[in-house]
Motif scaffolding. Structure first.
Motif, PDB file in Angstrom:
ATOM      1  N   TYR A 107      24.112  -6.290   4.563  1.00  0.00           N
ATOM      2  CA  TYR A 107      23.591  -7.642   4.757  1.00  0.00           C
ATOM      3  C   TYR A 107      22.341  -7.854   3.920  1.00  0.00           C
ATOM      4  O   TYR A 107      22.140  -8.925   3.345  1.00  0.00           O
ATOM      5  CB  TYR A 107      23.269  -7.910   6.232  1.00  0.00           C
ATOM      6  CG  TYR A 107      24.489  -7.962   7.109  1.00  0.00           C
ATOM      7  CD1 TYR A 107      25.533  -8.821   6.816  1.00  0.00           C
ATOM      8  CD2 TYR A 107      24.592  -7.162   8.231  1.00  0.00           C
ATOM      9  CE1 TYR A 107      26.662  -8.863   7.619  1.00  0.00           C
ATOM     10  CE2 TYR A 107      25.705  -7.200   9.044  1.00  0.00           C
ATOM     11  CZ  TYR A 107      26.741  -8.062   8.732  1.00  0.00           C
ATOM     12  OH  TYR A 107      27.855  -8.102   9.523  1.00  0.00           O
ATOM     13  N   ARG A 143      37.467 -15.955  12.925  1.00  0.00           N
ATOM     14  CA  ARG A 143      36.488 -14.942  12.563  1.00  0.00           C
ATOM     15  C   ARG A 143      36.764 -14.354  11.184  1.00  0.00           C
ATOM     16  O   ARG A 143      35.836 -14.101  10.428  1.00  0.00           O
ATOM     17  CB  ARG A 143      36.457 -13.825  13.599  1.00  0.00           C
ATOM     18  CG  ARG A 143      35.759 -14.214  14.863  1.00  0.00           C
ATOM     19  CD  ARG A 143      35.743 -13.048  15.806  1.00  0.00           C
ATOM     20  NE  ARG A 143      34.856 -13.329  16.915  1.00  0.00           N
ATOM     21  CZ  ARG A 143      34.551 -12.462  17.840  1.00  0.00           C
ATOM     22  NH1 ARG A 143      35.053 -11.249  17.806  1.00  0.00           N
ATOM     23  NH2 ARG A 143      33.742 -12.790  18.817  1.00  0.00           N
ATOM     24  N   PRO A 148      31.365 -11.618   6.469  1.00  0.00           N
ATOM     25  CA  PRO A 148      30.110 -11.729   5.719  1.00  0.00           C
ATOM     26  C   PRO A 148      30.249 -11.949   4.208  1.00  0.00           C
ATOM     27  O   PRO A 148      29.549 -12.809   3.662  1.00  0.00           O
ATOM     28  CB  PRO A 148      29.391 -10.421   6.046  1.00  0.00           C
ATOM     29  CG  PRO A 148      29.898 -10.082   7.412  1.00  0.00           C
ATOM     30  CD  PRO A 148      31.336 -10.503   7.417  1.00  0.00           C
ATOM     31  N   GLU A 163      27.787  -6.582  16.068  1.00  0.00           N
ATOM     32  CA  GLU A 163      27.941  -5.192  15.631  1.00  0.00           C
ATOM     33  C   GLU A 163      27.098  -4.243  16.477  1.00  0.00           C
ATOM     34  O   GLU A 163      27.565  -3.163  16.846  1.00  0.00           O
ATOM     35  CB  GLU A 163      27.555  -5.060  14.159  1.00  0.00           C
ATOM     36  CG  GLU A 163      28.529  -5.728  13.232  1.00  0.00           C
ATOM     37  CD  GLU A 163      28.111  -5.629  11.776  1.00  0.00           C
ATOM     38  OE1 GLU A 163      27.045  -5.044  11.488  1.00  0.00           O
ATOM     39  OE2 GLU A 163      28.860  -6.136  10.931  1.00  0.00           O
ATOM     40  N   THR A 208      33.299  -6.594  10.256  1.00  0.00           N
ATOM     41  CA  THR A 208      32.269  -6.991  11.224  1.00  0.00           C
ATOM     42  C   THR A 208      32.835  -7.149  12.629  1.00  0.00           C
ATOM     43  O   THR A 208      32.183  -6.809  13.610  1.00  0.00           O
ATOM     44  CB  THR A 208      31.636  -8.320  10.776  1.00  0.00           C
ATOM     45  OG1 THR A 208      31.044  -8.108   9.499  1.00  0.00           O
ATOM     46  CG2 THR A 208      30.592  -8.808  11.739  1.00  0.00           C
ATOM     47  N   TRP A 212      24.305 -13.742  14.585  1.00  0.00           N
ATOM     48  CA  TRP A 212      25.720 -13.662  14.950  1.00  0.00           C
ATOM     49  C   TRP A 212      26.317 -12.309  14.569  1.00  0.00           C
ATOM     50  O   TRP A 212      26.709 -11.535  15.441  1.00  0.00           O
ATOM     51  CB  TRP A 212      26.503 -14.802  14.307  1.00  0.00           C
ATOM     52  CG  TRP A 212      27.941 -14.876  14.753  1.00  0.00           C
ATOM     53  CD1 TRP A 212      28.456 -14.536  15.974  1.00  0.00           C
ATOM     54  CD2 TRP A 212      29.054 -15.307  13.969  1.00  0.00           C
ATOM     55  NE1 TRP A 212      29.815 -14.747  16.001  1.00  0.00           N
ATOM     56  CE2 TRP A 212      30.208 -15.222  14.779  1.00  0.00           C
ATOM     57  CE3 TRP A 212      29.187 -15.763  12.666  1.00  0.00           C
ATOM     58  CZ2 TRP A 212      31.472 -15.570  14.324  1.00  0.00           C
ATOM     59  CZ3 TRP A 212      30.447 -16.128  12.220  1.00  0.00           C
ATOM     60  CH2 TRP A 212      31.571 -16.031  13.046  1.00  0.00           C
ATOM     61  N   TYR A 213      26.388 -11.997  13.279  1.00  0.00           N
ATOM     62  CA  TYR A 213      27.043 -10.769  12.852  1.00  0.00           C
ATOM     63  C   TYR A 213      26.380  -9.518  13.434  1.00  0.00           C
ATOM     64  O   TYR A 213      27.041  -8.675  14.035  1.00  0.00           O
ATOM     65  CB  TYR A 213      27.048 -10.640  11.323  1.00  0.00           C
ATOM     66  CG  TYR A 213      27.816 -11.693  10.574  1.00  0.00           C
ATOM     67  CD1 TYR A 213      29.079 -12.097  10.965  1.00  0.00           C
ATOM     68  CD2 TYR A 213      27.283 -12.272   9.432  1.00  0.00           C
ATOM     69  CE1 TYR A 213      29.787 -13.051  10.266  1.00  0.00           C
ATOM     70  CE2 TYR A 213      27.977 -13.227   8.707  1.00  0.00           C
ATOM     71  CZ  TYR A 213      29.233 -13.608   9.122  1.00  0.00           C
ATOM     72  OH  TYR A 213      29.923 -14.549   8.415  1.00  0.00           O
ATOM     73  N   ALA A 269      23.705 -13.772   9.761  1.00  0.00           N
ATOM     74  CA  ALA A 269      23.654 -12.320   9.927  1.00  0.00           C
ATOM     75  C   ALA A 269      22.795 -11.931  11.119  1.00  0.00           C
ATOM     76  O   ALA A 269      23.221 -11.134  11.960  1.00  0.00           O
ATOM     77  CB  ALA A 269      23.123 -11.659   8.651  1.00  0.00           C
TER      78      ALA A 269
END
Length: 148
Positions: free
Chosen positions: A87, A2, A7, A125, A66, A120-121, A117
């Motif tokens: 992002y 990870r 990002p 979050e 993240t 996944w990200y 983004a």
């Protein structure tokens, strides 16, 4: 693994991919010279937006990682209008690079970053924020859009 795909690193990797694809397999030039230099404005704006909000996170003492636990819920800066201005800034930067390069294949960079983004990200979050801040995050989420 990870930490390798944080990002900012994903943004840089997308940028490198765009440059390589543009150089080795440009497909077709879709933005003619010299109008492609208009892409410099979104590059500068995107980097400024991302850096501004990274500094904001440091100044209020919240986690920017993240994959780490959220520290504080912030609604300052562009977080009043977008739940993900960093992002958004990175995506704007990559879109500007695509404009500068001007080739069809360069559009893959922003598309790949957006997919990372968005799918996944951000869901990771949002889940962590919901668990930590429950009702206050749910209220924020109902008032402020994910992107714009």
């Amino acid at each position: 693994m990870r930490s390798l795909l944080l990002p900012p690193r994903a943004m840089v990797l997308c940028g490198v991919l765009m440059l390589m694809l543009h150089h080795f397999a440009p497909l077709r030039q879709i933005v003619p010279h010299p109008t492609n230099w208009f892409g410099l404005a979104p590059i500068v704006a995107g980097l400024a937006i991302a850096a501004w909000h990274a500094r904001l996170f440091r100044s209020i003492g919240t986690n920017i990682n993240t994959f780490g636990e959220p520290g504080k819920l912030t609604t300052q800066g562009l977080f009043r209008h977008s739940r993900n201005p960093m992002y958004l800034g990175m995506l704007l930067t990559l879109s500007g690079i695509a404009l500068v390069l001007g080739s069809l294949v360069a559009v893959l960079g922003p598309i790949i970053f957006f997919a990372l983004a968005h799918y996944w990200y951000i869901p990771l979050e949002e889940q962590a924020m919901q668990q930590k801040f429950s009702d206050s995050y749910a209220d924020y989420r109902s008032r402020v859009r994910r992107w714009l």
